[in-house]
Design a protein around this motif. Sequence first.
Motif, PDB file in Angstrom:
ATOM      1  N   PHE A  12       0.824  -1.204   0.000  1.00 26.67           N
ATOM      2  CA  PHE A  12       0.000   0.000   0.000  1.00 26.67           C
ATOM      3  C   PHE A  12       0.865   1.266   0.000  1.00 26.67           C
ATOM      4  O   PHE A  12       0.541   2.261   0.630  1.00 26.67           O
ATOM      5  CB  PHE A  12      -0.965   0.016   1.187  1.00 26.67           C
ATOM      6  CG  PHE A  12      -1.986  -1.076   1.159  1.00 26.67           C
ATOM      7  CD1 PHE A  12      -3.183  -0.919   0.498  1.00 26.67           C
ATOM      8  CD2 PHE A  12      -1.728  -2.291   1.785  1.00 26.67           C
ATOM      9  CE1 PHE A  12      -4.122  -1.935   0.464  1.00 26.67           C
ATOM     10  CE2 PHE A  12      -2.656  -3.318   1.757  1.00 26.67           C
ATOM     11  CZ  PHE A  12      -3.854  -3.139   1.087  1.00 26.67           C
ATOM     12  N   GLY A  13       1.984   1.212  -0.726  1.00 26.89           N
ATOM     13  CA  GLY A  13       2.898   2.345  -0.743  1.00 26.89           C
ATOM     14  C   GLY A  13       2.315   3.547  -1.472  1.00 26.89           C
ATOM     15  O   GLY A  13       1.613   3.419  -2.463  1.00 26.89           O
ATOM     16  N   LEU A  14       2.612   4.734  -0.965  1.00 28.12           N
ATOM     17  CA  LEU A  14       2.115   5.964  -1.570  1.00 28.12           C
ATOM     18  C   LEU A  14       3.271   6.873  -1.979  1.00 28.12           C
ATOM     19  O   LEU A  14       3.311   7.370  -3.098  1.00 28.12           O
ATOM     20  CB  LEU A  14       1.208   6.705  -0.583  1.00 28.12           C
ATOM     21  CG  LEU A  14       0.728   8.096  -1.001  1.00 28.12           C
ATOM     22  CD1 LEU A  14      -0.179   7.999  -2.225  1.00 28.12           C
ATOM     23  CD2 LEU A  14      -0.020   8.776   0.149  1.00 28.12           C
TER      24      LEU A  14
ATOM     25  N   LEU B 281      -2.320   6.817   5.580  1.00 33.67           N
ATOM     26  CA  LEU B 281      -2.826   6.330   6.864  1.00 33.67           C
ATOM     27  C   LEU B 281      -1.725   5.850   7.805  1.00 33.67           C
ATOM     28  O   LEU B 281      -1.971   5.681   9.000  1.00 33.67           O
ATOM     29  CB  LEU B 281      -3.826   5.185   6.643  1.00 33.67           C
ATOM     30  CG  LEU B 281      -5.114   5.534   5.906  1.00 33.67           C
ATOM     31  CD1 LEU B 281      -6.008   4.306   5.794  1.00 33.67           C
ATOM     32  CD2 LEU B 281      -5.855   6.667   6.614  1.00 33.67           C
ATOM     33  N   SER B 282      -0.516   5.593   7.285  1.00 32.72           N
ATOM     34  CA  SER B 282       0.546   5.109   8.168  1.00 32.72           C
ATOM     35  C   SER B 282       1.905   5.372   7.548  1.00 32.72           C
ATOM     36  O   SER B 282       2.015   5.713   6.370  1.00 32.72           O
ATOM     37  CB  SER B 282       0.386   3.615   8.451  1.00 32.72           C
ATOM     38  OG  SER B 282       0.556   2.853   7.263  1.00 32.72           O
TER      39      SER B 282
ATOM     40  N   SER C 276      -2.793   2.380   3.779  1.00 32.39           N
ATOM     41  CA  SER C 276      -3.515   1.534   4.722  1.00 32.39           C
ATOM     42  C   SER C 276      -2.727   1.507   6.028  1.00 32.39           C
ATOM     43  O   SER C 276      -1.661   2.130   6.137  1.00 32.39           O
ATOM     44  CB  SER C 276      -3.712   0.116   4.173  1.00 32.39           C
ATOM     45  OG  SER C 276      -4.557  -0.637   5.031  1.00 32.39           O
ATOM     46  N   ASP C 277      -3.259   0.798   7.040  1.00 33.07           N
ATOM     47  CA  ASP C 277      -2.588   0.757   8.340  1.00 33.07           C
ATOM     48  C   ASP C 277      -2.897  -0.547   9.060  1.00 33.07           C
ATOM     49  O   ASP C 277      -3.524  -1.450   8.501  1.00 33.07           O
ATOM     50  CB  ASP C 277      -3.000   1.957   9.192  1.00 33.07           C
ATOM     51  CG  ASP C 277      -4.507   2.026   9.430  1.00 33.07           C
ATOM     52  OD1 ASP C 277      -5.217   1.028   9.149  1.00 33.07           O
ATOM     53  OD2 ASP C 277      -4.992   3.068   9.889  1.00 33.07           O
TER      54      ASP C 277
ATOM     55  N   ASN D 136      -0.363  -6.987   7.733  1.00 33.89           N
ATOM     56  CA  ASN D 136       0.680  -6.349   6.929  1.00 33.89           C
ATOM     57  C   ASN D 136       1.771  -5.695   7.772  1.00 33.89           C
ATOM     58  O   ASN D 136       2.741  -5.168   7.235  1.00 33.89           O
ATOM     59  CB  ASN D 136       0.065  -5.306   5.986  1.00 33.89           C
ATOM     60  CG  ASN D 136      -0.610  -5.947   4.790  1.00 33.89           C
ATOM     61  OD1 ASN D 136      -1.348  -6.913   4.934  1.00 33.89           O
ATOM     62  ND2 ASN D 136      -0.360  -5.427   3.610  1.00 33.89           N
ATOM     63  N   VAL D 137       1.587  -5.698   9.090  1.00 29.59           N
ATOM     64  CA  VAL D 137       2.637  -5.201   9.976  1.00 29.59           C
ATOM     65  C   VAL D 137       3.601  -6.354  10.252  1.00 29.59           C
ATOM     66  O   VAL D 137       3.215  -7.360  10.847  1.00 29.59           O
ATOM     67  CB  VAL D 137       2.059  -4.651  11.288  1.00 29.59           C
ATOM     68  CG1 VAL D 137       3.174  -4.142  12.189  1.00 29.59           C
ATOM     69  CG2 VAL D 137       1.056  -3.531  11.001  1.00 29.59           C
TER      70      VAL D 137
END
Length: 225
Positions: free
Chosen positions: A38-40, A62-63, A78-79, A86-87
């Motif tokens: 979910f990289g931005l 978001l994170s 995302s977070d 995903n963490v």
Amino acid sequence: MSLIGLFIVIINGALPVLLSESTCNYLNIQPKARFYGFGLYYKPKQTITMCARECFLRLECLSITFNTTTKQCRTHTSDHINHPWNVLPSNDSSYAGIHSWTLTRGLEGCSTRPCPKQTRCIPIKNNNYTCIISECDFGVNIDYLTGWNWRPVGRTKTLKCRSNYYLNGTAITSTCLANGTWSYTDEIIAECLRIPETTTVEYNTTLPTNDSSTTDVPLNTSTVP
């Protein structure tokens, strides 16, 4: 209140609390962890507070994942609330969800995150702000595509598939333009297909008898044209 350079660790679940250098903002950080996917947007040579600020100025963010060795800031759309799996553990990174950052001062009109997605909020005097285009949209909607998440203005992408998949179509290259659109204009006809698994034929290595002069006879009796 002067809190320059001060970090205070308190037990808050499993997370410590960071007090930023220039404001009274609170940021919950999970050390030795990173967020996958979910990289931005990413940027080198940051502090973790600067990284959180970059995220906060983008509504879509978001994170963050901050690399404590390279000082690279990565932001995500995302977070851990939306995608807790995903963490992942990481010895050289720290993770934080932007919802945990409590602002009290320092961002003027951007403190309410007023700008739309794909833009970055620029705080100006008298509690005002302006919004500038900072990212393109995802652009390509193809299953099992890789590397298309990072999409800041000026970024060039080449259509590639994930590991164990191959591209059936044209490997186009495209650049995110300053107006928030990608440089390609033609409709993309492509898909990522799974690479077929190869099968290994087993062989009979029994020594030949008087009735046979052939070794290495396949056990598979299917007819091969």
